[in-house]
Design a protein around this motif. Structure first.
Motif, PDB file in Angstrom:
ATOM      1  N   MET A 177      -0.753  19.724  11.774  1.00  0.00           N
ATOM      2  CA  MET A 177       1.140  20.593  11.047  1.00  0.00           C
ATOM      3  C   MET A 177       0.512  21.358   9.953  1.00  0.00           C
ATOM      4  SD  MET A 177       4.309  20.999  13.554  1.00  0.00           S
ATOM      5  CE  MET A 177       4.931  20.413  11.972  1.00  0.00           C
ATOM      6  N   ASP A 178       0.920  21.479   9.038  1.00  0.00           N
ATOM      7  CA  ASP A 178       1.552  22.126   7.692  1.00  0.00           C
ATOM      8  C   ASP A 178      -0.184  22.085   7.599  1.00  0.00           C
ATOM      9  OD1 ASP A 178       3.631  20.976   7.618  1.00  0.00           O
ATOM     10  OD2 ASP A 178       2.996  18.491   6.433  1.00  0.00           O
ATOM     11  N   ASP A 179      -1.062  22.038   7.949  1.00  0.00           N
ATOM     12  CA  ASP A 179      -2.472  23.157   7.960  1.00  0.00           C
ATOM     13  C   ASP A 179      -2.679  23.712   8.843  1.00  0.00           C
ATOM     14  OD1 ASP A 179      -3.034  21.366   5.648  1.00  0.00           O
ATOM     15  OD2 ASP A 179      -4.274  19.688   6.091  1.00  0.00           O
ATOM     16  N   GLY A 180      -1.788  23.885   9.820  1.00  0.00           N
ATOM     17  CA  GLY A 180      -1.386  24.971  10.428  1.00  0.00           C
ATOM     18  C   GLY A 180      -3.040  24.944  11.539  1.00  0.00           C
ATOM     19  N   LEU A 181      -3.388  23.720  11.765  1.00  0.00           N
ATOM     20  CA  LEU A 181      -4.319  23.203  12.674  1.00  0.00           C
ATOM     21  C   LEU A 181      -3.401  22.871  14.167  1.00  0.00           C
ATOM     22  CD1 LEU A 181      -7.063  20.735  10.284  1.00  0.00           C
ATOM     23  CD2 LEU A 181      -6.641  23.829  11.334  1.00  0.00           C
ATOM     24  N   ILE A 182      -2.029  22.692  13.962  1.00  0.00           N
ATOM     25  CA  ILE A 182      -2.001  22.428  16.019  1.00  0.00           C
ATOM     26  C   ILE A 182       0.000  22.334  15.519  1.00  0.00           C
ATOM     27  CG2 ILE A 182      -3.429  20.116  16.047  1.00  0.00           C
ATOM     28  CD1 ILE A 182      -0.628  18.702  15.045  1.00  0.00           C
ATOM     29  N   GLU A 183       0.156  23.009  16.113  1.00  0.00           N
ATOM     30  CA  GLU A 183       1.319  24.080  16.917  1.00  0.00           C
ATOM     31  C   GLU A 183       2.270  23.302  16.539  1.00  0.00           C
ATOM     32  OE1 GLU A 183       1.580  26.378  20.017  1.00  0.00           O
ATOM     33  OE2 GLU A 183      -0.371  27.543  19.431  1.00  0.00           O
ATOM     34  N   SER A 184       3.054  21.938  17.155  1.00  0.00           N
ATOM     35  CA  SER A 184       3.830  20.662  17.055  1.00  0.00           C
ATOM     36  C   SER A 184       2.883  19.918  16.545  1.00  0.00           C
ATOM     37  CB  SER A 184       4.316  20.914  18.184  1.00  0.00           C
ATOM     38  OG  SER A 184       3.090  20.325  19.239  1.00  0.00           O
ATOM     39  N   ASN A 185       4.455  18.898  15.684  1.00  0.00           N
ATOM     40  CA  ASN A 185       3.824  17.413  15.882  1.00  0.00           C
ATOM     41  C   ASN A 185       4.202  16.362  16.338  1.00  0.00           C
ATOM     42  OD1 ASN A 185       3.934  14.847  14.295  1.00  0.00           O
ATOM     43  ND2 ASN A 185       5.685  15.224  12.789  1.00  0.00           N
ATOM     44  N   PRO A 186       3.078  16.200  16.572  1.00  0.00           N
ATOM     45  CA  PRO A 186       3.070  14.833  18.736  1.00  0.00           C
ATOM     46  C   PRO A 186       3.895  13.700  18.551  1.00  0.00           C
ATOM     47  CG  PRO A 186       0.386  15.183  17.856  1.00  0.00           C
ATOM     48  CD  PRO A 186       1.585  16.039  16.327  1.00  0.00           C
ATOM     49  N   MET A 187       4.210  13.833  16.566  1.00  0.00           N
ATOM     50  CA  MET A 187       4.777  11.846  16.449  1.00  0.00           C
ATOM     51  C   MET A 187       6.135  12.307  16.287  1.00  0.00           C
ATOM     52  SD  MET A 187       2.527  10.146  16.716  1.00  0.00           S
ATOM     53  CE  MET A 187       3.110   8.673  16.003  1.00  0.00           C
ATOM     54  N   ILE A 188       7.216  13.525  16.406  1.00  0.00           N
ATOM     55  CA  ILE A 188       8.515  13.767  16.189  1.00  0.00           C
ATOM     56  C   ILE A 188       8.667  13.323  17.771  1.00  0.00           C
ATOM     57  CG2 ILE A 188      10.062  15.539  16.754  1.00  0.00           C
ATOM     58  CD1 ILE A 188       8.822  17.158  15.271  1.00  0.00           C
ATOM     59  N   GLY A 189      10.004  12.080  17.909  1.00  0.00           N
ATOM     60  CA  GLY A 189      10.576  11.065  18.797  1.00  0.00           C
ATOM     61  C   GLY A 189       9.721   9.833  18.678  1.00  0.00           C
ATOM     62  N   VAL A 190       8.644   9.379  18.114  1.00  0.00           N
ATOM     63  CA  VAL A 190       8.276   8.875  18.300  1.00  0.00           C
ATOM     64  C   VAL A 190       8.684   7.235  17.729  1.00  0.00           C
ATOM     65  CG1 VAL A 190       6.058   7.551  18.566  1.00  0.00           C
ATOM     66  CG2 VAL A 190       6.079   9.589  19.493  1.00  0.00           C
ATOM     67  N   GLN A 191       9.434   6.397  18.998  1.00  0.00           N
ATOM     68  CA  GLN A 191       9.672   5.541  17.831  1.00  0.00           C
ATOM     69  C   GLN A 191       9.179   4.446  17.539  1.00  0.00           C
ATOM     70  OE1 GLN A 191      11.188   2.408  20.792  1.00  0.00           O
ATOM     71  NE2 GLN A 191      12.111   1.463  19.246  1.00  0.00           N
ATOM     72  N   LYS A 192       9.332   4.128  16.047  1.00  0.00           N
ATOM     73  CA  LYS A 192       8.449   3.778  14.639  1.00  0.00           C
ATOM     74  C   LYS A 192       8.126   2.282  15.458  1.00  0.00           C
ATOM     75  CE  LYS A 192      10.237   6.042  11.247  1.00  0.00           C
ATOM     76  NZ  LYS A 192      11.481   6.423  10.111  1.00  0.00           N
ATOM     77  N   VAL A 193       7.392   1.364  15.252  1.00  0.00           N
ATOM     78  CA  VAL A 193       6.816   0.124  15.171  1.00  0.00           C
ATOM     79  C   VAL A 193       6.444  -0.625  13.979  1.00  0.00           C
ATOM     80  CG1 VAL A 193       4.852  -1.393  16.173  1.00  0.00           C
ATOM     81  CG2 VAL A 193       5.229   1.526  17.394  1.00  0.00           C
ATOM     82  N   LYS A 194       7.489  -1.533  14.123  1.00  0.00           N
ATOM     83  CA  LYS A 194       7.192  -2.457  12.858  1.00  0.00           C
ATOM     84  C   LYS A 194       5.807  -3.058  12.900  1.00  0.00           C
ATOM     85  CE  LYS A 194       9.900  -5.914   9.661  1.00  0.00           C
ATOM     86  NZ  LYS A 194      11.316  -5.763   9.945  1.00  0.00           N
ATOM     87  N   ALA A 195       4.720  -2.901  11.616  1.00  0.00           N
ATOM     88  CA  ALA A 195       3.190  -4.060  12.024  1.00  0.00           C
ATOM     89  C   ALA A 195       4.260  -5.338  11.106  1.00  0.00           C
ATOM     90  CB  ALA A 195       2.473  -3.175  11.165  1.00  0.00           C
ATOM     91  N   PRO A 196       3.888  -6.024  11.664  1.00  0.00           N
ATOM     92  CA  PRO A 196       3.442  -7.713  11.424  1.00  0.00           C
ATOM     93  C   PRO A 196       2.985  -7.557   9.454  1.00  0.00           C
ATOM     94  CG  PRO A 196       1.526  -7.903  12.108  1.00  0.00           C
ATOM     95  CD  PRO A 196       2.216  -6.391  12.455  1.00  0.00           C
ATOM     96  N   LYS A 197       3.706  -7.617   8.151  1.00  0.00           N
ATOM     97  CA  LYS A 197       3.496  -7.925   7.096  1.00  0.00           C
ATOM     98  C   LYS A 197       1.756  -8.930   7.290  1.00  0.00           C
ATOM     99  CE  LYS A 197       5.391  -9.178   3.071  1.00  0.00           C
ATOM    100  NZ  LYS A 197       6.889  -9.347   2.384  1.00  0.00           N
ATOM    101  N   VAL A 198       1.054  -8.233   6.130  1.00  0.00           N
ATOM    102  CA  VAL A 198       0.044  -8.419   6.002  1.00  0.00           C
ATOM    103  C   VAL A 198      -0.390  -9.344   4.885  1.00  0.00           C
ATOM    104  CG1 VAL A 198      -2.676  -8.223   4.842  1.00  0.00           C
ATOM    105  CG2 VAL A 198      -1.358  -6.105   6.578  1.00  0.00           C
ATOM    106  N   LEU A 199      -0.972 -10.630   4.956  1.00  0.00           N
ATOM    107  CA  LEU A 199      -0.665 -11.784   3.808  1.00  0.00           C
ATOM    108  C   LEU A 199      -0.775 -11.142   2.278  1.00  0.00           C
ATOM    109  CD1 LEU A 199      -2.354 -14.904   5.615  1.00  0.00           C
ATOM    110  CD2 LEU A 199       0.588 -14.609   4.546  1.00  0.00           C
ATOM    111  N   ARG A 200      -0.703 -11.146   1.435  1.00  0.00           N
ATOM    112  CA  ARG A 200      -1.312 -10.764   0.136  1.00  0.00           C
ATOM    113  C   ARG A 200      -2.288 -11.925  -0.700  1.00  0.00           C
ATOM    114  NH1 ARG A 200      -1.454  -5.843  -0.768  1.00  0.00           N
ATOM    115  NH2 ARG A 200       0.330  -5.286  -0.396  1.00  0.00           N
ATOM    116  N   LEU A 201      -3.163 -11.808  -0.199  1.00  0.00           N
ATOM    117  CA  LEU A 201      -3.514 -12.883  -1.743  1.00  0.00           C
ATOM    118  C   LEU A 201      -4.029 -12.746  -3.334  1.00  0.00           C
ATOM    119  CD1 LEU A 201      -6.423 -13.905   1.472  1.00  0.00           C
ATOM    120  CD2 LEU A 201      -3.682 -14.721   0.943  1.00  0.00           C
ATOM    121  N   ARG A 202      -3.593 -11.451  -3.262  1.00  0.00           N
ATOM    122  CA  ARG A 202      -4.192 -11.544  -4.801  1.00  0.00           C
ATOM    123  C   ARG A 202      -2.889 -10.330  -4.914  1.00  0.00           C
ATOM    124  NH1 ARG A 202      -9.382  -7.433  -5.727  1.00  0.00           N
ATOM    125  NH2 ARG A 202      -8.316  -7.280  -7.282  1.00  0.00           N
ATOM    126  N   GLY A 203      -3.324  -9.410  -6.513  1.00  0.00           N
ATOM    127  CA  GLY A 203      -2.143  -7.995  -6.869  1.00  0.00           C
ATOM    128  C   GLY A 203      -2.725  -7.151  -6.638  1.00  0.00           C
TER     129      GLY A 203
END
Length: 229
Positions: A1-27
């Motif tokens: 939308m910011d680039d002018g390629l679509i007229e509206s942001n389809p993600m507005i109003g979509v409930q956030k989904v909390k992803a499971p925490k990824v295991l971190r095996l290194r820095g």
């Protein structure tokens, strides 16, 4: 939308989904051997019929990220006029005028002496006006100002992965490594934050600015990345 390629942001109003925490095996930063692998590979000739812009990006962008701690798109969108000399210090201006800057504030970062010795300034002088690492005439849409820089960042990440580097974000790991090395070599923390474009988190430290000469002194404390050619 910011680039002018679509007229509206389809993600507005979509409930956030909390992803499971990824295991971190290194820095989050590159290991020393990984950094040397990438920087060594950046200096090898590109095989095939690659465009010169890609050859230049592969040669210089990893080194610039390594010695500045900048985000990948802050580097890939650099223009010739963003490389300056102020009071005898060669520096890079990272500015939202060139494209996306997370904090939306310009900052000036000194160029490490090792980059100068490698010929980065000579490369810049040899380029025409405009972006250093892509050709704006190849832009697919006049509205998509930053998309070439973004695609270039993605291509750099794919190239790093092709070298067998896994387990870290292939561009952002430079930023983590810069911060780690800054601590190891006792760079002034406030100046490190200013170079990286981070807020110190303390209101009293948000007043005033850090002189470029002081930034250059601190950048000079970072050891060279020694690579095998």
């Amino acid at each position: 939308m910011d680039d002018g390629l679509i007229e509206s942001n389809p993600m507005i109003g979509v409930q956030k989904v909390k992803a499971p925490k990824v295991l971190r095996l290194r820095g989050k930063e590159f290991r020393s051997i990984e950094a040397r692998t990438i920087l060594s590979a950046s200096m090898l000739p590109v095989e095939g019929a690659a465009r010169q812009e890609w050859r230049d990006a592969k040669r210089w962008c990893p080194w610039l990220m390594a010695y500045t701690g900048a985000r990948v798109n802050e580097i890939t969108q650099l223009r010739k006029k963003d490389i300056v000399e102020e009071d005898g210090v060669f520096a890079i201006i990272l500015t939202p005028e060139a494209g996306s800057i997370k904090a939306k504030e310009a900052r000036t970062v000194p160029i490490h002496p090792h980059l100068v010795e490698q010929g980065f300034l000579a490369f810049v002088r040899g380029r025409g006006d405009g972006p250093l690492f892509f050709d704006p005439s190849r832009r697919r849409s006049d509205n998509a100002i930053n998309r070439q820089a973004n695609r270039l960042g993605t291509k750099l990440a794919e190239w790093v992965r092709s070298l067998g580097i896994e387990g870290v974000m292939p561009n952002h790991a430079w930023r983590h490594l810069f911060n780690t090395l800054s601590g190891q070599h006792r760079l002034d923390h406030r100046i490190t934050m200013a170079i990286m474009g981070h807020s110190s988190g303390q209101v009293n430290q948000s007043y005033g600015s850090v002189p470029l000469s002081r930034k250059a002194e601190e950048i000079g404390k970072l050891p060279r990345f020694e690579v095998a050619l």
